[in-house]
Design an enzyme around this catalytic site. Structure first.
Site, PDB file in Angstrom:
ATOM      1  N   ASP A  46       0.826  -1.215   0.000  1.00  0.00           N
ATOM      2  CA  ASP A  46       0.000   0.000   0.000  1.00  0.00           C
ATOM      3  C   ASP A  46       0.858   1.263   0.000  1.00  0.00           C
ATOM      4  OD1 ASP A  46       1.035  -0.337   2.475  1.00  0.00           O
ATOM      5  OD2 ASP A  46      -0.831   0.067   3.573  1.00  0.00           O
ATOM      6  N   HIS A 252      25.766   8.385 -16.408  1.00  0.00           N
ATOM      7  CA  HIS A 252      24.585   8.431 -15.535  1.00  0.00           C
ATOM      8  C   HIS A 252      24.810   7.629 -14.256  1.00  0.00           C
ATOM      9  CE1 HIS A 252      21.731   9.651 -19.043  1.00  0.00           C
ATOM     10  NE2 HIS A 252      22.440  10.644 -18.575  1.00  0.00           N
ATOM     11  N   ASP A 269      26.633  15.824 -10.318  1.00  0.00           N
ATOM     12  CA  ASP A 269      25.585  16.381 -11.177  1.00  0.00           C
ATOM     13  C   ASP A 269      24.286  16.191 -10.411  1.00  0.00           C
ATOM     14  OD1 ASP A 269      23.660  17.006 -13.063  1.00  0.00           O
ATOM     15  OD2 ASP A 269      24.598  15.870 -14.693  1.00  0.00           O
ATOM     16  N   ASP A 280      19.789  22.268 -12.678  1.00  0.00           N
ATOM     17  CA  ASP A 280      20.648  21.191 -13.183  1.00  0.00           C
ATOM     18  C   ASP A 280      22.089  21.695 -13.164  1.00  0.00           C
ATOM     19  OD1 ASP A 280      21.632  18.960 -14.444  1.00  0.00           O
ATOM     20  OD2 ASP A 280      20.639  19.304 -16.366  1.00  0.00           O
ATOM     21  N   HIS A 363      28.247  13.448 -25.280  1.00  0.00           N
ATOM     22  CA  HIS A 363      26.894  14.012 -25.142  1.00  0.00           C
ATOM     23  C   HIS A 363      26.859  15.414 -25.725  1.00  0.00           C
ATOM     24  CE1 HIS A 363      28.097  16.469 -21.617  1.00  0.00           C
ATOM     25  NE2 HIS A 363      28.727  15.404 -21.170  1.00  0.00           N
ATOM     26  N   HIS A 367      20.539  21.261 -23.104  1.00  0.00           N
ATOM     27  CA  HIS A 367      19.157  20.854 -23.373  1.00  0.00           C
ATOM     28  C   HIS A 367      18.241  21.907 -22.766  1.00  0.00           C
ATOM     29  CE1 HIS A 367      19.101  19.548 -19.128  1.00  0.00           C
ATOM     30  NE2 HIS A 367      20.266  18.984 -19.370  1.00  0.00           N
ATOM     31  N   HIS A 374      15.009  17.621 -18.559  1.00  0.00           N
ATOM     32  CA  HIS A 374      15.147  17.665 -20.027  1.00  0.00           C
ATOM     33  C   HIS A 374      13.783  18.151 -20.518  1.00  0.00           C
ATOM     34  CE1 HIS A 374      18.536  14.421 -19.776  1.00  0.00           C
ATOM     35  NE2 HIS A 374      18.901  15.599 -19.339  1.00  0.00           N
ATOM     36  N   GLU A 406      26.770  22.522 -20.673  1.00  0.00           N
ATOM     37  CA  GLU A 406      27.394  21.470 -19.882  1.00  0.00           C
ATOM     38  C   GLU A 406      28.395  20.613 -20.646  1.00  0.00           C
ATOM     39  OE1 GLU A 406      24.827  18.119 -18.903  1.00  0.00           O
ATOM     40  OE2 GLU A 406      23.105  19.198 -19.669  1.00  0.00           O
ATOM     41  N   TYR A 410      35.693  12.867 -20.753  1.00  0.00           N
ATOM     42  CA  TYR A 410      35.681  11.609 -20.006  1.00  0.00           C
ATOM     43  C   TYR A 410      36.762  10.716 -20.609  1.00  0.00           C
ATOM     44  CZ  TYR A 410      31.242  13.910 -19.296  1.00  0.00           C
ATOM     45  OH  TYR A 410      30.295  14.868 -19.060  1.00  0.00           O
ATOM     46  N   ARG A 427      32.815  17.300 -15.873  1.00  0.00           N
ATOM     47  CA  ARG A 427      31.722  18.028 -16.530  1.00  0.00           C
ATOM     48  C   ARG A 427      31.483  19.286 -15.708  1.00  0.00           C
ATOM     49  NH1 ARG A 427      28.546  14.250 -17.112  1.00  0.00           N
ATOM     50  NH2 ARG A 427      27.041  14.359 -15.395  1.00  0.00           N
ATOM     51  N   GLU A 429      28.501  22.264 -15.509  1.00  0.00           N
ATOM     52  CA  GLU A 429      27.150  22.527 -16.032  1.00  0.00           C
ATOM     53  C   GLU A 429      26.502  23.689 -15.291  1.00  0.00           C
ATOM     54  OE1 GLU A 429      24.356  19.258 -15.501  1.00  0.00           O
ATOM     55  OE2 GLU A 429      23.053  20.118 -17.042  1.00  0.00           O
TER      56      GLU A 429
HETATM   57  N1  GLY Z   1      21.464  15.787 -15.103  1.00  0.00           N
HETATM   58  C1  GLY Z   1      21.106  15.414 -16.395  1.00  0.00           C
HETATM   59  C2  GLY Z   1      21.749  16.278 -17.390  1.00  0.00           C
HETATM   60  O1  GLY Z   1      22.683  16.972 -17.061  1.00  0.00           O
HETATM   61  O2  GLY Z   1      21.316  16.379 -18.493  1.00  0.00           O
HETATM   62 MN    MN Z   2      21.846  18.752 -17.931  1.00  0.00          MN
HETATM   63 MN    MN Z   3      23.040  17.623 -15.075  1.00  0.00          MN
END
Ligand code: GLY
Ligand code: MN
Ligand code: MN
Length: 469
Positions: A46, A252, A269, A280, A363, A367, A374, A406, A410, A427, A429
């Site tokens: 529950d 991730h 992050d 973010d 990457h 975004h 996102h 960002e 790596y 990274r 960001e």
């Molecule tokens: N934390 C996810 C990104 O940086 O896109």
């Molecule tokens: Mn991000």
């Molecule tokens: Mn991020």
């Protein structure tokens, strides 16, 4: 989700958004829009997962209770309700266990709807609301449950066909209308996002200050989560990444139990969601409080790439411009350090043309950011003609769009890469608001330059030492 921190609900903000949708639908020929909130999700027995409303629904209502649905009737006759909420009934017993519910009448008054009914009256009302209306507008295909409900309501109208009632003749996807609205943030949204950025920056400062060799990733995560809640944010906007040493090369990686060792970099992050809006932030810093020369070299390349991307972010340029600016700096840095073999690639243009950088930067540079980390919104100009290569052009940035910047590098251990750079993942960001002439960074209350990070960490150690003496 917990109640928003807004002391008074910004009724007019949500009402004006509903009016904009109604106007857009009227201009598109009218019809009825249906926007449900998110379902509650059972975790086990529950116990539910923490509840989070649907972002589109919240954008148009400000209402955070589960079991709710908004109807906007762009073909309502004059004097008929256009903005109608279905929500949970008042229930003394349930409220004793689960807390306050507005109930239809309370919600109508507090949130400014024209009419409100209980959630279990939906099937009775919807066939009447959509009868004789030209079209339905909803996120078809997004929820099998809603698709099925809509079908049931349409069938209920068709079943009355002999009495002269007609069912909607078209179904349109509502999301493009809402996505376009959400892509350009209004003043109310920007104020919340700035506050979210400040809280997240505080959390990063606290984690940097708490970091020592020997600390575990989850202990640093605890510092972040504490700060989010301490300052009123409802929780993290996404799963926190706290990665020590080589873990930073896993994009991730969730905060685990690895120990931050002397000589490791820590990549965090993580950021909060405040009143329905995400921030973010990523920062990368040394467990020891001092970058090694190799770490500093790569860090400064990523920081320069981020600065190039920031300089390329302004209204009128396309979404890809900051990415291209960052990639050029990163590619040059990869050549200069010998991480990319200078014998094989004669110039930075070759590195870019052959995407040789992608092994170390896999990457994109940003975004959209908003209610969702996102966030929604097209990245390409849907209606523009294709370019010479047959591609749909990238979206042009406009003032009050919000996005992340960002870049990262790596470098995994590999025989063809100089050993001094092995297992370094970096990274950086920040979150930006596009302006006419540039961008405003919302997340710079946490150091980003090497010297500033080291100074913060040294000061934290000195004051902790003093406190122990
Ligand atoms: N934390 C996810 C990104 O940086 O896109
Ligand atoms: Mn991000
Ligand atoms: Mn991020």
């Amino acid at each position: 989700m917990n109640q928003p921190t807004e002391l008074t609900i910004a009724v007019d903000v949500y009402r004006q958004r509903r009016e904009r949708v109604l106007t857009a639908l009227r201009e598109a020929g009218g019809g009825v829009a249906i926007v449900p909130t998110a379902p509650e999700v059972l975790r086990n027995r529950d116990a539910d997962y923490p509840y989070r409303h649907d972002s589109y629904f919240y954008y148009l209502t400000g209402f955070t209770e589960p079991e709710a649905l908004l109807v906007l009737d762009a073909s309502a006759a004059s004097g008929e309700p256009r903005s109608i909420l279905f929500c949970r009934a008042k229930n003394v017993e349930r409220e004793t266990w689960e807390g306050f519910r507005f109930g239809p009448e309370g919600a109508r008054e507090a949130f400014g709807f024209d009419a409100a009914f209980t959630f279990d009256e939906i099937d009775a009302h919807l066939p009447h609301l959509i009868a004789d209306k030209p079209a339905l507008h909803y996120a078809f295909g997004a929820s099998a449950e809603l698709d099925g409900q809509v079908r049931g309501w349409v069938e209920a109208v068709r079943a009355q066909g002999r009495s002269g009632v007609t069912a909607p003749g078209a179904i349109h996807d509502l999301l493009p209308v809402l996505d376009e609205m959400r892509l350009i943030k209004d003043a109310h949204e920007l104020a919340i996002m700035r506050r979210a950025g400040q809280i997240s920056a505080k959390a990063h400062r606290r984690a940097m200050a708490a970091c020592r060799p020997g600390v575990r990733e989850y202990e640093l995560e605890a510092e972040l989560l504490y700060t989010f809640r301490k300052h009123g944010a409802q929780g993290p906007a996404y799963g926190s990444i706290v990665a020590a040493g080589a873990n930073a090369c896993v994009l991730h990686y969730p905060a685990g139990n690895a120990i931050a060792r002397d000589g490791d970099l820590i990549l965090i992050d993580a950021a909060c969601e405040l009143d329905g809006y995400a921030s973010d932030i990523t920062r990368t810093f040394p467990a020891s409080g001092r970058f090694t020369p190799a770490q500093r070299e790569l860090y400064d390349i990523v920081l320069a790439a981020q600065q190039a991307a920031i300089d390329a972010t302004r209204a009128g340029v396309d979404f890809e411009a900051p990415h291209q600016a960052a990639v050029r700096v990163l590619a040059q840095g990869l050549l200069d350090t010998g991480i990319i073999d200078r014998q094989r690639f004669a110039s930075v243009d070759d590195v870019i043309a052959e995407r040789a950088y992608a092994r170390f930067y896999m990457h994109r540079t940003g975004h959209w950011l908003g209610m969702d980390v996102h966030d929604c919104g097209d990245y390409r100009e849907r209606s523009a003609p294709r370019d010479e290569q047959g591609a749909i052009p990238w979206r042009t940035l406009k003032p009050s769009m919000t996005l992340t910047i960002e870049p990262g590098l790596y470098v995994r251990a590999a025989d063809d890469v100089p050993e001094r750079y092995w297992n370094i993942g970096i990274r950086i960001e920040d979150d930006a608001i596009v302006t006419a002439t540039g961008c405003e960074l919302m997340t710079r209350d946490v150091p980003v330059k090497v010297d500033e990070i080291e100074a913060l960490m040294q000061a934290a150690r000195a004051s902790a030492g003093a406190a122990c003496e």
